[in-house]
Design an enzyme around this catalytic site. Sequence first.
Site, PDB file in Angstrom:
ATOM      1  N   GLU A  24     -11.496  -0.396  -3.585  1.00  0.00           N
ATOM      2  CA  GLU A  24     -10.937   0.239  -2.384  1.00  0.00           C
ATOM      3  C   GLU A  24      -9.798   1.166  -2.811  1.00  0.00           C
ATOM      4  OE1 GLU A  24      -9.478  -3.058  -0.037  1.00  0.00           O
ATOM      5  OE2 GLU A  24      -8.330  -3.867  -1.685  1.00  0.00           O
ATOM      6  N   ASP A  55       0.816  -1.221   0.000  1.00  0.00           N
ATOM      7  CA  ASP A  55       0.000   0.000   0.000  1.00  0.00           C
ATOM      8  C   ASP A  55       0.858   1.284   0.000  1.00  0.00           C
ATOM      9  OD1 ASP A  55      -2.278  -1.731   0.325  1.00  0.00           O
ATOM     10  OD2 ASP A  55      -1.869  -1.799   2.480  1.00  0.00           O
TER      11      ASP A  55
HETATM   12  O1  FUB Z   1      -2.999  -3.950   2.994  1.00  0.00           O
HETATM   13  C1  FUB Z   1      -4.261  -4.249   3.523  1.00  0.00           C
HETATM   14  C2  FUB Z   1      -5.330  -3.947   2.517  1.00  0.00           C
HETATM   15  O2  FUB Z   1      -5.112  -4.674   1.323  1.00  0.00           O
HETATM   16  C3  FUB Z   1      -5.367  -2.502   2.064  1.00  0.00           C
HETATM   17  O3  FUB Z   1      -5.924  -1.634   2.989  1.00  0.00           O
HETATM   18  C4  FUB Z   1      -6.109  -2.668   0.792  1.00  0.00           C
HETATM   19  O4  FUB Z   1      -6.078  -1.557  -0.045  1.00  0.00           O
HETATM   20  C5  FUB Z   1      -5.411  -3.866   0.193  1.00  0.00           C
HETATM   21  O5  FUB Z   1      -4.216  -3.508  -0.421  1.00  0.00           O
END
Ligand code: FUB
Length: 448
Positions: A198, A31
């Site tokens: 997301e 991320d």
């Molecule tokens: O890294 C945990 C979660 O996985 C993140 O918050 C999402 O965007 C995905 O990458």
Amino acid sequence: MKKISIILFVSILCFNSYAQRPLISHIYAADPSGHVWPTDTTTLWLYTSHDVPGTNHHATMFDYHVFSTKDRVNWIDHGRVLSLDDASWAVSHAWAIDAVYRHGKYYLIYCMIEKATGMFRTGIAVSDLPQGPFTDLGFIKGVEWGQDPCVFVDDDNRAYLYWGAGGGCSAAELNDDLLSIKPETKRDLKNELFEVFEGPWTHKYKGKYYLSYPALPGGQWPEQMYYAVADKPLGPFTYKGKYIPFFKGQAGTNHGSIVRFKNQWIAFHHASIVSDGKSEVRNLMADFLYYNPDGTINTIIPDNKSITNGEPTKCTILLEAESGKAAGGNTGGTSVESSFPGFSGKGYVTGFDIPHDYVSVLVQVSKDMKANLKIRLSSESDYKADILVGATMLAGWDGSPMKKTNGWELVDLGDVQLKEGDNIIRFSGKAKINLKLDYFLVTPEINK
Ligand code: FUB
């Protein structure tokens, strides 16, 4: 027969190897949010989440790291900068993060699950330095289910927060202190962002607002990176296409940021190349990003050039002694000072006046590995010191007498063995006058 064996061997090699180059290999991180701060445009910063080695679930994520570079090849891992232990309101899931510079301070904008409600909240933490460590300020008011936050500050200095999870995405203007949103500005962007899942990220290019995000094509995993464009920071946004399609070695998730550094646009994202395809233990990735004359983004096919023209990156872990306690280490009987010039970071640790006074730091790595260890110290009198790496005391650094130094000296302690996951390095000392420890420098063998 010999020819067939050779063909078979070469195909096995090709099948097992990835054509893409990881950006950082000694730690599992994901991320990535890239930033160049107005205070120093020669440094590129990367704020990331951290995957625990051996895990098979994102629920185990516990802390955040910061990385920096001046030339895209040589990187510094500044260690843990915030963890679940620092956020008294949170219980688990240290997921995606961002950072923002505002009114002379650096803020980490992150997400964790709140103890009281079981809901994702968008946390906010502050530091005087871009590399942290950060002090938690609670969560941003007005944001519910605030997973995967990103902050965009426009040219007029107004700040906007974007967040999104589970197929939704919202945005709102933030109040000047970043501690709450302006509720009347909140917009639901789901219907403007085709197949969004997301992880929104906003940047500006030639007066337009680009919102990039991980999408689920046709509702199917793995995620691929899409983007949409608007004339105003809160939209309405028009979907423009995919800029990082599926590639070999990617994880189930992808998550990215787009930033301009020294006149080149870079797309950061993540993959599962270092873990050989294990989706929950991810590594950082970066590729150059190019715009077409009409403002659309050229599709990125991650390759072995990354942003270093094929050169392997080198990453050193620099752990400031004065940050030790806030960053996962500890202090015993010592104090932090900053009156003796020439230190790095915010100061140094001193006050080693009773045997076994100590400072320790946390080193996190993806697997068992050798690393070179150096410490920067200064001592105005002869001193005694011992250094523990995990449970092992370093040969020669076992309480034996040491000679005073000529000001700050970088002392090479040779190779040490690190184990997968968390390693505590502890320096204990005793001196008559002014033994000072500035930082620990750990260079994993795979990064040399
Ligand atoms: O890294 C945990 C979660 O996985 C993140 O918050 C999402 O965007 C995905 O990458």
